[in-house]
Design a protein around this motif. Structure first.
Motif, PDB file in Angstrom:
ATOM      1  N   ASN A   1      96.293 -17.665 -73.891  1.00  0.00           N
ATOM      2  CA  ASN A   1      96.983 -18.334 -73.263  1.00  0.00           C
ATOM      3  C   ASN A   1      96.377 -18.403 -71.728  1.00  0.00           C
ATOM      4  OD1 ASN A   1      98.958 -19.634 -71.740  1.00  0.00           O
ATOM      5  ND2 ASN A   1     100.681 -18.271 -72.023  1.00  0.00           N
ATOM      6  N   ASN A   2      95.653 -19.444 -71.751  1.00  0.00           N
ATOM      7  CA  ASN A   2      94.981 -19.658 -70.315  1.00  0.00           C
ATOM      8  C   ASN A   2      95.673 -20.637 -69.357  1.00  0.00           C
ATOM      9  OD1 ASN A   2      94.329 -21.996 -71.313  1.00  0.00           O
ATOM     10  ND2 ASN A   2      92.069 -21.469 -71.477  1.00  0.00           N
ATOM     11  N   LEU A   3      96.843 -20.875 -69.724  1.00  0.00           N
ATOM     12  CA  LEU A   3      97.956 -21.828 -68.654  1.00  0.00           C
ATOM     13  C   LEU A   3      97.630 -23.230 -68.566  1.00  0.00           C
ATOM     14  CD1 LEU A   3      98.763 -18.996 -66.047  1.00  0.00           C
ATOM     15  CD2 LEU A   3      99.753 -19.313 -68.270  1.00  0.00           C
ATOM     16  N   ASN A   4      96.581 -23.632 -69.235  1.00  0.00           N
ATOM     17  CA  ASN A   4      96.071 -25.059 -69.128  1.00  0.00           C
ATOM     18  C   ASN A   4      95.376 -25.678 -70.429  1.00  0.00           C
ATOM     19  OD1 ASN A   4      93.134 -25.395 -67.654  1.00  0.00           O
ATOM     20  ND2 ASN A   4      93.991 -23.496 -68.181  1.00  0.00           N
ATOM     21  N   TYR A   5      94.908 -26.943 -70.235  1.00  0.00           N
ATOM     22  CA  TYR A   5      94.058 -27.621 -71.205  1.00  0.00           C
ATOM     23  C   TYR A   5      92.407 -27.219 -70.649  1.00  0.00           C
ATOM     24  CZ  TYR A   5      98.081 -29.843 -73.401  1.00  0.00           C
ATOM     25  OH  TYR A   5      99.156 -30.173 -74.313  1.00  0.00           O
ATOM     26  N   GLY A   6      92.136 -26.274 -70.967  1.00  0.00           N
ATOM     27  CA  GLY A   6      90.749 -25.848 -70.123  1.00  0.00           C
ATOM     28  C   GLY A   6      89.470 -26.845 -70.442  1.00  0.00           C
ATOM     29  N   MET A   7      89.503 -27.119 -71.797  1.00  0.00           N
ATOM     30  CA  MET A   7      88.166 -27.811 -72.337  1.00  0.00           C
ATOM     31  C   MET A   7      88.144 -29.360 -71.897  1.00  0.00           C
ATOM     32  SD  MET A   7      86.343 -27.899 -75.939  1.00  0.00           S
ATOM     33  CE  MET A   7      85.544 -26.449 -76.002  1.00  0.00           C
ATOM     34  N   THR A   8      89.337 -29.834 -71.652  1.00  0.00           N
ATOM     35  CA  THR A   8      89.365 -31.219 -71.131  1.00  0.00           C
ATOM     36  C   THR A   8      89.508 -31.512 -69.673  1.00  0.00           C
ATOM     37  OG1 THR A   8      91.836 -31.069 -71.612  1.00  0.00           O
ATOM     38  CG2 THR A   8      90.463 -32.273 -73.221  1.00  0.00           C
ATOM     39  N   GLY A   9      89.601 -30.409 -68.762  1.00  0.00           N
ATOM     40  CA  GLY A   9      89.382 -30.359 -67.494  1.00  0.00           C
ATOM     41  C   GLY A   9      90.673 -29.793 -66.867  1.00  0.00           C
ATOM     42  N   GLY A  10      91.396 -29.008 -67.444  1.00  0.00           N
ATOM     43  CA  GLY A  10      92.509 -28.238 -66.698  1.00  0.00           C
ATOM     44  C   GLY A  10      94.084 -28.907 -66.571  1.00  0.00           C
ATOM     45  N   GLN A  11      94.093 -29.985 -67.385  1.00  0.00           N
ATOM     46  CA  GLN A  11      95.369 -30.626 -67.177  1.00  0.00           C
ATOM     47  C   GLN A  11      96.622 -29.720 -67.794  1.00  0.00           C
ATOM     48  OE1 GLN A  11      92.719 -31.732 -68.952  1.00  0.00           O
ATOM     49  NE2 GLN A  11      92.274 -33.779 -68.342  1.00  0.00           N
ATOM     50  N   ALA A  12      97.663 -30.160 -67.118  1.00  0.00           N
ATOM     51  CA  ALA A  12      99.022 -29.282 -67.324  1.00  0.00           C
ATOM     52  C   ALA A  12      99.396 -29.249 -68.739  1.00  0.00           C
ATOM     53  CB  ALA A  12     100.155 -29.943 -66.661  1.00  0.00           C
ATOM     54  N   ALA A  13      99.394 -28.169 -69.401  1.00  0.00           N
ATOM     55  CA  ALA A  13      99.838 -27.977 -70.570  1.00  0.00           C
ATOM     56  C   ALA A  13     101.424 -27.451 -70.789  1.00  0.00           C
ATOM     57  CB  ALA A  13      98.889 -27.072 -71.203  1.00  0.00           C
ATOM     58  N   ALA A  14     101.662 -27.120 -72.014  1.00  0.00           N
ATOM     59  CA  ALA A  14     103.159 -26.642 -72.484  1.00  0.00           C
ATOM     60  C   ALA A  14     103.444 -25.167 -71.869  1.00  0.00           C
ATOM     61  CB  ALA A  14     103.354 -26.641 -73.745  1.00  0.00           C
ATOM     62  N   THR A  15     102.175 -24.671 -71.456  1.00  0.00           N
ATOM     63  CA  THR A  15     102.539 -23.423 -71.072  1.00  0.00           C
ATOM     64  C   THR A  15     102.278 -23.224 -69.314  1.00  0.00           C
ATOM     65  OG1 THR A  15     100.296 -23.118 -71.707  1.00  0.00           O
ATOM     66  CG2 THR A  15     101.972 -22.038 -73.032  1.00  0.00           C
TER      67      THR A  15
END
Lengths: 98, 276
Positions: B129-143
């Protein structure tokens, strides 16, 4: 390590010694091993590896107690420690002042 | 020559595709630590590695399947768990480990997760759990935590994140734990336990994402680790509804749930196979 009192069995305790190996070309210089080494064995070196990062370097080789923490926290499989063979003159006994 | 020798000497090299190392994960990224803990746990748990497979989805953590020198599958986005379920049902002797990220397992793959946990399929799910969509550029995720800044939430995230251990518990998982990459020993022990448990095991691991998340929230990798050290408390057996991921309140770590119940294969054999 500082004790608030000297343990009663300090003469009998064998402290393992470790040798740290660093695979420099894998290191990405995050500094986790340096920051979280419990014996403060490592420091950031000033030289660069092939990827342009500063790998760690062993500052106090005699302080390593082979706890493997650097090995487990390294995200890049770039550092590990192995147990050092007992050396002559070093009876493996722990001294309270070290 | 010395360098080559040093390469082959790392204790985990036997389980790594060393020709693909150094891996793509950024400097300070925690996925490598979780991956290393997973490999150590596989080695020490005594499971048969010839009958172990790792499945991962898409994302930074999804690359894990490409670095392990065992049978491994890099599946489509969000479909790691259904793929792993199929593998386990087709060949019940396999130990199937799902190694993936929060975006893959809980955003696009959220439904698969809750249904695999409901059925209690024998899988070990490790969620980085790294708290974001890291690979696509750090967008807000469900976590992504509330008020965190990301490219899609420049004013702060107005949403409430998932409480993953509670979700796993409520869906029916039989082993639920949460650790951070700083607690490597507990994490390795926990993965070891999860590998040997029957039923659906879920381990959430908090890991820093310095490039995607940390950069916009003024959190350097070592700052994240300091948070993991100062703002966490270990409470084994804590109620999963109390373990909300909120740095202000403090984060609860530990093994929350460990209870055995009939697995999907048990009930399937009993219901559908016994009479034939």
């Amino acid at each position: 390590m500082k004790y608030w009192r000297v343990p009663l069995d300090v003469d009998e305790i064998q402290v393992t010694r470790g040798i740290v190996h660093i695979v420099e070309e894998r290191c990405k210089g995050c500094g986790y091993c340096i920051a979280y080494c419990p014996r403060d064995v490592l420091e950031m070196s000033s030289k660069y590896n092939v990827k342009g990062y500063h790998p760690p370097v062993v500052k106090k080789p005699e302080a390593c107690v082979n706890c493997h923490y650097c090995e487990t926290i390294c995200p890049d499989f770039a550092i590990y420690s192995v147990e050092a063979p007992p050396q002559e003159g070093d009876d493996g006994k722990h001294s309270a002042s070290c | 020559m010395d360098k080559l020798k040093a390469r082959s000497d790392h204790p985990l090299d036997a389980l790594l595709r060393t020709d693909r190392i150094p891996h793509i994960w950024c400097s300070g990224c925690g996925i490598g630590t979780v991956f290393a803990s997973c490999l150590v746990a596989m080695q020490t748990s005594g499971i048969d590695l010839n009958k172990t497979a790792m499945v991962s989805g898409i994302g930074c953590s999804g690359r894990g399947a490409g670095y392990i020198k065992l049978d491994s599958y890099h599946t489509t986005h969000g479909r790691a768990i259904p793929f792993a379920t199929g593998m386990k049902l087709a060949n019940p002797e396999l130990n199937v480990v799902v190694f993936s990220g929060d975006g893959d397992l809980f955003a696009i793959g959220g439904n698969h997760f809750i249904h695999a946990a409901r059925r209690n399929v024998e899988l070990t799910v490790i969620c980085v759990n790294n708290l974001n969509y890291g690979m696509t550029g750090g967008q807000a995720a469900a976590t992504t935590p509330c008020m965190a800044k990301t490219p899609t939430t420049p004013l702060g995230n107005p949403e409430t994140p998932f409480n993953l251990p509670l979700l796993a518990y409520a869906s029916g998982a039989s082993y639920v734990a949460r650790w951070t990459i700083l607690h490597t020993r507990d994490l390795t022990k926990s993965i070891e336990e999860a590998l040997t448990r029957r039923g659906f095991s879920f381990i959430e691991v908090l890991a820093p994402c310095p490039t995607g998340y940390g950069r916009r929230n003024k959190e350097k990798p070592l700052d994240s680790l300091r948070l993991y050290q100062e703002r966490t408390v270990i409470k084994n057996g804590a109620d999963p509804s109390d373990v909300i991921l909120d740095y202000q309140q403090g984060i609860t770590l530990g093994k929350f749930i460990d209870h055995e119940r009939p697995t999907f294969l048990d009930s399937y054999d009993k219901t559908c196979r016994i009479n034939f």
